[in-house]
Design a protein around this motif. Sequence first.
Motif, mmCIF file in Angstrom:
data_model
loop_
_atom_site.group_PDB
_atom_site.id
_atom_site.type_symbol
_atom_site.label_atom_id
_atom_site.label_comp_id
_atom_site.label_asym_id
_atom_site.label_seq_id
_atom_site.Cartn_x
_atom_site.Cartn_y
_atom_site.Cartn_z
ATOM 1 N N THR A 18 -5.765 19.693 29.894
ATOM 2 C CA THR A 18 -6.961 18.871 30.080
ATOM 3 C C THR A 18 -6.559 17.411 30.298
ATOM 4 O O THR A 18 -5.482 16.979 29.874
ATOM 5 C CB THR A 18 -7.891 18.963 28.861
ATOM 6 N N PHE A 19 -7.446 16.672 30.955
ATOM 7 C CA PHE A 19 -7.242 15.245 31.187
ATOM 8 C C PHE A 19 -8.501 14.501 30.754
ATOM 9 O O PHE A 19 -9.609 14.854 31.171
ATOM 10 C CB PHE A 19 -6.966 14.970 32.667
ATOM 11 N N ASP A 20 -8.328 13.486 29.924
ATOM 12 C CA ASP A 20 -9.452 12.639 29.523
ATOM 13 C C ASP A 20 -9.687 11.602 30.611
ATOM 14 O O ASP A 20 -8.787 10.833 30.957
ATOM 15 C CB ASP A 20 -9.152 11.957 28.190
ATOM 16 N N THR A 21 -10.899 11.590 31.159
ATOM 17 C CA THR A 21 -11.247 10.656 32.220
ATOM 18 C C THR A 21 -12.500 9.881 31.833
ATOM 19 O O THR A 21 -13.174 10.197 30.838
ATOM 20 C CB THR A 21 -11.500 11.400 33.549
ATOM 21 N N ALA A 22 -12.836 8.886 32.650
ATOM 22 C CA ALA A 22 -14.043 8.092 32.389
ATOM 23 C C ALA A 22 -15.305 8.936 32.494
ATOM 24 O O ALA A 22 -16.339 8.611 31.904
ATOM 25 C CB ALA A 22 -14.108 6.918 33.365
ATOM 26 N N ARG A 23 -15.232 10.028 33.247
ATOM 27 C CA ARG A 23 -16.394 10.904 33.432
ATOM 28 C C ARG A 23 -16.426 12.069 32.451
ATOM 29 O O ARG A 23 -17.288 12.929 32.534
ATOM 30 C CB ARG A 23 -16.421 11.446 34.858
ATOM 31 N N GLY A 24 -15.449 12.117 31.560
ATOM 32 C CA GLY A 24 -15.381 13.214 30.610
ATOM 33 C C GLY A 24 -14.045 13.926 30.695
ATOM 34 O O GLY A 24 -13.112 13.471 31.385
ATOM 35 N N THR A 25 -13.936 15.043 30.013
ATOM 36 C CA THR A 25 -12.694 15.813 29.990
ATOM 37 C C THR A 25 -12.639 16.768 31.170
ATOM 38 O O THR A 25 -13.539 17.594 31.356
ATOM 39 C CB THR A 25 -12.577 16.611 28.681
ATOM 40 N N ALA A 26 -11.580 16.637 31.970
ATOM 41 C CA ALA A 26 -11.378 17.536 33.102
ATOM 42 C C ALA A 26 -10.482 18.683 32.661
ATOM 43 O O ALA A 26 -9.366 18.456 32.165
ATOM 44 C CB ALA A 26 -10.738 16.793 34.269
ATOM 45 N N ILE A 27 -10.979 19.904 32.826
ATOM 46 C CA ILE A 27 -10.205 21.094 32.448
ATOM 47 C C ILE A 27 -9.469 21.562 33.699
ATOM 48 O O ILE A 27 -10.006 22.272 34.536
ATOM 49 C CB ILE A 27 -11.120 22.196 31.898
ATOM 50 N N ALA A 28 -8.205 21.140 33.828
ATOM 51 C CA ALA A 28 -7.440 21.422 35.043
ATOM 52 C C ALA A 28 -6.861 22.824 35.048
ATOM 53 O O ALA A 28 -6.685 23.430 36.116
ATOM 54 C CB ALA A 28 -6.317 20.399 35.202
ATOM 55 N N ALA A 29 -6.540 23.346 33.878
ATOM 56 C CA ALA A 29 -6.058 24.727 33.750
ATOM 57 C C ALA A 29 -6.544 25.249 32.411
ATOM 58 O O ALA A 29 -6.494 24.526 31.403
ATOM 59 C CB ALA A 29 -4.538 24.799 33.835
#
Length: 333
Positions: A18-29
């Motif tokens: 996962t990646f924490d971004t300004a728009r929320g947590t992106a679940i990449a895998a």
Amino acid sequence: MTTAAEQSGLLVRGLTTTFDTARGTAIAAADIDLDVAPGEVVGLVGESGSGKSVTLRSIMRLVREPGKVRGRVEWNGRDLIGMPAEDLRRLRGSEIAMIFQEPMTALNPVLPVGLQIDENLKAHTDLGRKARQARAIELMTIVGIPSPETRLKEYPHQFSGGMRQRAMIAIALACSPKLLLADEPTTALDVTIQDQILKLLLDLRDRLQMSVVLVTHDLGVVAQTCDRMAVMYAGRIVETGTVPEVFATPHHPYTRGLLGSVPNADAPRTLLRSIDGTPPNLTDLPAGCAFHPRCAFATDLCRRERPPLETFGPGRAAACFHHQQVARAEALV
């Protein structure tokens, strides 16, 4: 009790990045389960943004903050996720190597290509200076770079895109690794060199019992090279199986769409199928099955619940509540 698959080869269980971004947590895998036996070539297939490259980088522990990786990754019984950094550094480049998708950013722009090959050989072999130079020339010749003695002294910006990709492949193969993670290794190459590189990878697989995880969007490369394939969508594996089985009878609508978009040489007048819509935003995945907004088979169940990756035969699995209906529909086309 540890199985034979867990003792040798690559074993991945529940790998999530996962990646924490300004728009929320992106679940990449998410919840990636993958087995690769010694000498096996497994293809990861899917659209751009489906999580293929992130999965490879997570296996190699190359994801940096703000990325977070959890799960279980074992190579020949050794835990890569919990392994000390120094031990992992010795493993990378020797037993496990990676071909990156963008050689211009992966290669060091201020070092000659020959020195970058030599670095790998110096770190992981006992070869002397002359032997390393001879090996570098051999590798450049193998990957189809002409005048290798001269090109070893040149810098990445002096190479064309295809030549840089070949140099990256030479670096990865320098120490004859036992596991090769190849991220779109032939994208920038013409068809002749692509064929040579794929044959080289298969030859190394046979001679060294080298395992390969091949990321590609080219189903022709998968058909030519891979033993098994895993189809990814929105960070998850949605179908797995041997290449002939998946090509003959896909059980997931997304796989069906991918195969339907490839021209059939045996039926030149057959209409190509397209997949309507676009991949979802990884920070705002739809409820239920992530593919349901683009799926002709979707029902209310698909919109409410996420289907698990269900096994339905030896080595076959699909994350679709209606996978049998999808398979029957494919047979009628």
